[in-house]
Write a protein that holds these residues in place. Structure first.
Motif, PDB file in Angstrom:
ATOM      1  N   ASP A 104      35.193  31.968  26.125  1.00  0.00           N
ATOM      2  CA  ASP A 104      33.743  31.985  25.935  1.00  0.00           C
ATOM      3  C   ASP A 104      33.203  33.372  25.614  1.00  0.00           C
ATOM      4  N   ALA A 105      34.092  34.349  25.473  1.00  0.00           N
ATOM      5  CA  ALA A 105      33.712  35.729  25.120  1.00  0.00           C
ATOM      6  C   ALA A 105      32.760  36.358  26.133  1.00  0.00           C
ATOM      7  N   ARG A 106      32.845  35.917  27.367  1.00  0.00           N
ATOM      8  CA  ARG A 106      31.985  36.499  28.401  1.00  0.00           C
ATOM      9  C   ARG A 106      32.435  37.927  28.735  1.00  0.00           C
ATOM     10  N   GLN A 107      33.745  38.100  28.924  1.00  0.00           N
ATOM     11  CA  GLN A 107      34.265  39.440  29.198  1.00  0.00           C
ATOM     12  C   GLN A 107      34.013  40.380  28.021  1.00  0.00           C
ATOM     13  N   MET A 108      34.056  39.832  26.817  1.00  0.00           N
ATOM     14  CA  MET A 108      33.805  40.659  25.644  1.00  0.00           C
ATOM     15  C   MET A 108      32.370  41.187  25.634  1.00  0.00           C
ATOM     16  N   MET A 109      31.426  40.348  26.071  1.00  0.00           N
ATOM     17  CA  MET A 109      30.039  40.794  26.134  1.00  0.00           C
ATOM     18  C   MET A 109      29.840  41.837  27.231  1.00  0.00           C
ATOM     19  N   ILE A 110      30.528  41.649  28.347  1.00  0.00           N
ATOM     20  CA  ILE A 110      30.477  42.659  29.404  1.00  0.00           C
ATOM     21  C   ILE A 110      30.959  44.000  28.862  1.00  0.00           C
ATOM     22  N   SER A 111      31.999  43.962  28.020  1.00  0.00           N
ATOM     23  CA  SER A 111      32.541  45.187  27.428  1.00  0.00           C
ATOM     24  C   SER A 111      31.531  45.875  26.511  1.00  0.00           C
ATOM     25  N   MET A 346      37.860  52.136  41.247  1.00  0.00           N
ATOM     26  CA  MET A 346      37.612  50.704  41.097  1.00  0.00           C
ATOM     27  C   MET A 346      38.639  50.085  40.166  1.00  0.00           C
ATOM     28  N   GLN A 347      38.888  48.796  40.379  1.00  0.00           N
ATOM     29  CA  GLN A 347      39.793  48.040  39.515  1.00  0.00           C
ATOM     30  C   GLN A 347      39.333  46.589  39.456  1.00  0.00           C
ATOM     31  N   PRO A 348      38.985  46.096  38.273  1.00  0.00           N
ATOM     32  CA  PRO A 348      38.626  44.678  38.158  1.00  0.00           C
ATOM     33  C   PRO A 348      39.822  43.781  38.479  1.00  0.00           C
ATOM     34  N   LEU A 349      39.556  42.698  39.197  1.00  0.00           N
ATOM     35  CA  LEU A 349      40.536  41.634  39.416  1.00  0.00           C
ATOM     36  C   LEU A 349      39.903  40.360  38.862  1.00  0.00           C
ATOM     37  N   SER A 350      40.036  40.174  37.574  1.00  0.00           N
ATOM     38  CA  SER A 350      39.202  39.210  36.854  1.00  0.00           C
ATOM     39  C   SER A 350      39.816  37.835  36.699  1.00  0.00           C
ATOM     40  N   GLN A 351      41.069  37.640  37.130  1.00  0.00           N
ATOM     41  CA  GLN A 351      41.746  36.386  36.806  1.00  0.00           C
ATOM     42  C   GLN A 351      40.979  35.149  37.290  1.00  0.00           C
ATOM     43  N   VAL A 352      40.441  35.207  38.509  1.00  0.00           N
ATOM     44  CA  VAL A 352      39.757  34.037  39.064  1.00  0.00           C
ATOM     45  C   VAL A 352      38.457  33.726  38.318  1.00  0.00           C
ATOM     46  N   LEU A 353      37.979  34.668  37.521  1.00  0.00           N
ATOM     47  CA  LEU A 353      36.737  34.470  36.765  1.00  0.00           C
ATOM     48  C   LEU A 353      36.996  33.995  35.339  1.00  0.00           C
ATOM     49  N   GLU A 354      38.242  33.828  34.981  1.00  0.00           N
ATOM     50  CA  GLU A 354      38.560  33.429  33.614  1.00  0.00           C
ATOM     51  C   GLU A 354      38.380  31.929  33.442  1.00  0.00           C
ATOM     52  N   GLU A 355      38.018  31.531  32.224  1.00  0.00           N
ATOM     53  CA  GLU A 355      37.471  30.188  32.027  1.00  0.00           C
ATOM     54  C   GLU A 355      38.317  29.304  31.111  1.00  0.00           C
ATOM     55  N   PRO A 357      41.270  26.158  30.915  1.00  0.00           N
ATOM     56  CA  PRO A 357      41.377  24.918  31.706  1.00  0.00           C
ATOM     57  C   PRO A 357      42.187  25.029  32.991  1.00  0.00           C
ATOM     58  N   GLU A 358      43.313  25.714  32.955  1.00  0.00           N
ATOM     59  CA  GLU A 358      44.177  25.781  34.132  1.00  0.00           C
ATOM     60  C   GLU A 358      43.523  26.508  35.303  1.00  0.00           C
ATOM     61  N   MET A 359      42.543  27.368  35.013  1.00  0.00           N
ATOM     62  CA  MET A 359      41.868  28.135  36.059  1.00  0.00           C
ATOM     63  C   MET A 359      40.595  27.444  36.542  1.00  0.00           C
ATOM     64  N   HIS A 360      40.229  26.343  35.924  1.00  0.00           N
ATOM     65  CA  HIS A 360      38.911  25.751  36.148  1.00  0.00           C
ATOM     66  C   HIS A 360      38.647  25.397  37.615  1.00  0.00           C
ATOM     67  N   ALA A 361      39.595  24.748  38.273  1.00  0.00           N
ATOM     68  CA  ALA A 361      39.356  24.305  39.651  1.00  0.00           C
ATOM     69  C   ALA A 361      39.143  25.488  40.587  1.00  0.00           C
ATOM     70  N   LEU A 362      39.989  26.506  40.479  1.00  0.00           N
ATOM     71  CA  LEU A 362      39.851  27.678  41.350  1.00  0.00           C
ATOM     72  C   LEU A 362      38.590  28.460  41.005  1.00  0.00           C
ATOM     73  N   TYR A 363      38.310  28.576  39.708  1.00  0.00           N
ATOM     74  CA  TYR A 363      37.090  29.269  39.276  1.00  0.00           C
ATOM     75  C   TYR A 363      35.845  28.577  39.837  1.00  0.00           C
ATOM     76  N   THR A 364      35.831  27.274  39.783  1.00  0.00           N
ATOM     77  CA  THR A 364      34.685  26.514  40.281  1.00  0.00           C
ATOM     78  C   THR A 364      34.501  26.708  41.781  1.00  0.00           C
ATOM     79  N   ALA A 365      35.598  26.673  42.532  1.00  0.00           N
ATOM     80  CA  ALA A 365      35.520  26.881  43.980  1.00  0.00           C
ATOM     81  C   ALA A 365      35.010  28.282  44.300  1.00  0.00           C
ATOM     82  N   PHE A 366      35.507  29.279  43.564  1.00  0.00           N
ATOM     83  CA  PHE A 366      35.078  30.660  43.788  1.00  0.00           C
ATOM     84  C   PHE A 366      33.593  30.822  43.474  1.00  0.00           C
ATOM     85  N   LYS A 367      33.180  30.243  42.361  1.00  0.00           N
ATOM     86  CA  LYS A 367      31.788  30.356  41.938  1.00  0.00           C
ATOM     87  C   LYS A 367      30.852  29.673  42.932  1.00  0.00           C
TER      88      LYS A 367
END
Length: 406
Positions: A104-111, A346-355, A357-367
């Protein structure tokens, strides 16, 4: 006796031969690594680098390219306004999208935001008032995102002479921090943030709908660390995502000088002579950084980070607009620079925020846990006092960011 002397002589000759072979091998590995090459890809980190540019807009862009970016892709393009020597436009470089990990290019916009904040800080230090207008030609057509990125600027940056710096001491400190590495993946000290450090972070001004959240309790740190490890395990098992990262790994000095973006062994904290040994070996044996070996390294590095983290922080937005994504990046850059002045890394740990399909369930729970009511966690990162410095990473030449005139 003569036989014993002869035996000692043979052993000595054998030892000298082995040492000679070892030295030749080490020299060969060092050469394969590019150990004798000039590190052109580090030139932008020099404080004199920007001064080589006559145009103040290009000088500020040279500071901007030192900002953090997702996967170190440096996805920025600059158009100088031909009709106004004090204006330029920032575009997101669609050719540098990481579509597997950031569909979704979310990280790209953050950049884009991280770049803009470095430009603003450099401008303030050098006596410019920096006015940033986001999406001056309207927002993207999300149905044709890549094409829209090429057609519409993320921001218009307009410079004007400032009467006087608002706070010369603060501006100088933040500007000096631009030339320090934005990410430190080493172990952090176990001690929590001091009240001064925590209060300074909490007091940073945030745009409307954007907030900083700091987590330091033992329970919070463990819980967030568990999310980080679960998400790392998921990502390590998704071949196309790991392949995308592997494709931008630069194994040696020759590749780093050719591409000047992406990953390298410095990101793992390896420097000095051992960096060249590791680079030479990875060049000779690419399998060391592929497949199960890459998976093991990734999981191990994440575990090391989680095990030595005294605090986590998040940037959370009320919604998830492109503007809020960019503002989150600007705030993150301000956090990184302020952190340097406080002795923090500081160090980003961004994996759980990635969107994907395989990350969707964990991302949703975290969010749902950390950004309920429709909010979005734009950035998750560890914060602490580093136990050792971290090497500088590749940066493109500022001229490579320029394309045409507006």
């Amino acid at each position: 006796m003569a036989k014993k002397k002869q035996l000692f002589k043979l052993l000595r000759m054998l030892l000298v031969g082995v040492l000679a072979v070892c030295l030749v091998l080490v020299a060969a590995i060092y050469l394969i690594s590019g150990g004798f090459m000039k590190q052109t890809y580090l030139e932008p980190w020099s404080k004199s680098y920007a001064a080589n540019e006559a145009d103040p807009r290009v000088r500020l862009a040279a500071s901007g390219l030192l900002a953090a970016s997702s996967h170190n892709m440096q996805p920025w393009k600059i158009k100088l306004d031909a009709s106004d020597p004090m204006a330029f436009y920032l575009y997101a470089d669609s050719a540098r999208m990481t579509k597997e990990v950031d569909p979704d290019a979310r990280q790209m916009m953050i950049s884009q935001g991280t770049f803009l904040e470095y430009v603003a800080v450099a401008g303030e230090k050098n006596g410019w008032r920096v006015a940033i207008t986001l999406f001056p030609n309207g927002e993207y057509d999300e149905a044709n995102l890549a094409k829209s990125m090429d057609a519409k600027p993320v921001a218009k940056v307009l410079l004007s002479k400032a009467d006087a710096p608002k706070d010369a001491t603060t501006n100088s400190a933040l500007y000096g921090a631009i030339f320090l590495p934005d990410t430190n993946r080493s172990a952090y000290e176990a001690a929590p943030l001091t009240p001064v450090q925590a209060d300074t972070i909490a007091a940073l001004p945030c745009p409307g709908g954007v907030a900083i959240k700091l987590y330091q309790t033992e329970q919070d740190v463990k819980q967030i660390g568990d999310y980080a490890m679960q998400s790392a395990a998921i990502e390590a098992g998704v071949g196309r995502v790991m392949d995308e990262a592997g494709a931008i790994f630069r194994a040696n000095e020759y590749q780093k000088d050719q591409y000047r973006y992406g990953y390298s062994v410095e990101g793992q904290g390896t420097s000095g002579f051992m960096k060249h040994i590791l680079q030479g070996l990875v060049t000779l044996f690419p399998g060391m950084n592929r497949g199960s070996a890459a998976t093991k390294t990734f999981i191990s590095a994440t575990q090391t980070s989680v095990d030595s983290t005294p605090a986590y922080a998040m940037i959370v937005t009320a919604g998830n607009t492109r503007t809020q994504q960019i503002e989150s990046g600007m705030l993150y850059s301000r956090l990184v620079l302020s952190g340097h002045t406080l002795g923090l890394a500081m160090q980003p740990l961004s994996q759980v925020l990635e969107e994907y399909p395989e990350m969707h369930a964990l991302y949703t729970a975290f969010k749902q846990q950390y950004a309920p009511s429709g909010g979005t966690v734009q950035l998750l990162f560890r914060v602490g006092t580093p136990t050792k410095p971290t090497p500088l990473t590749m940066r493109r030449d500022v001229q490579s960011l320029l394309w045409g005139n507006a």
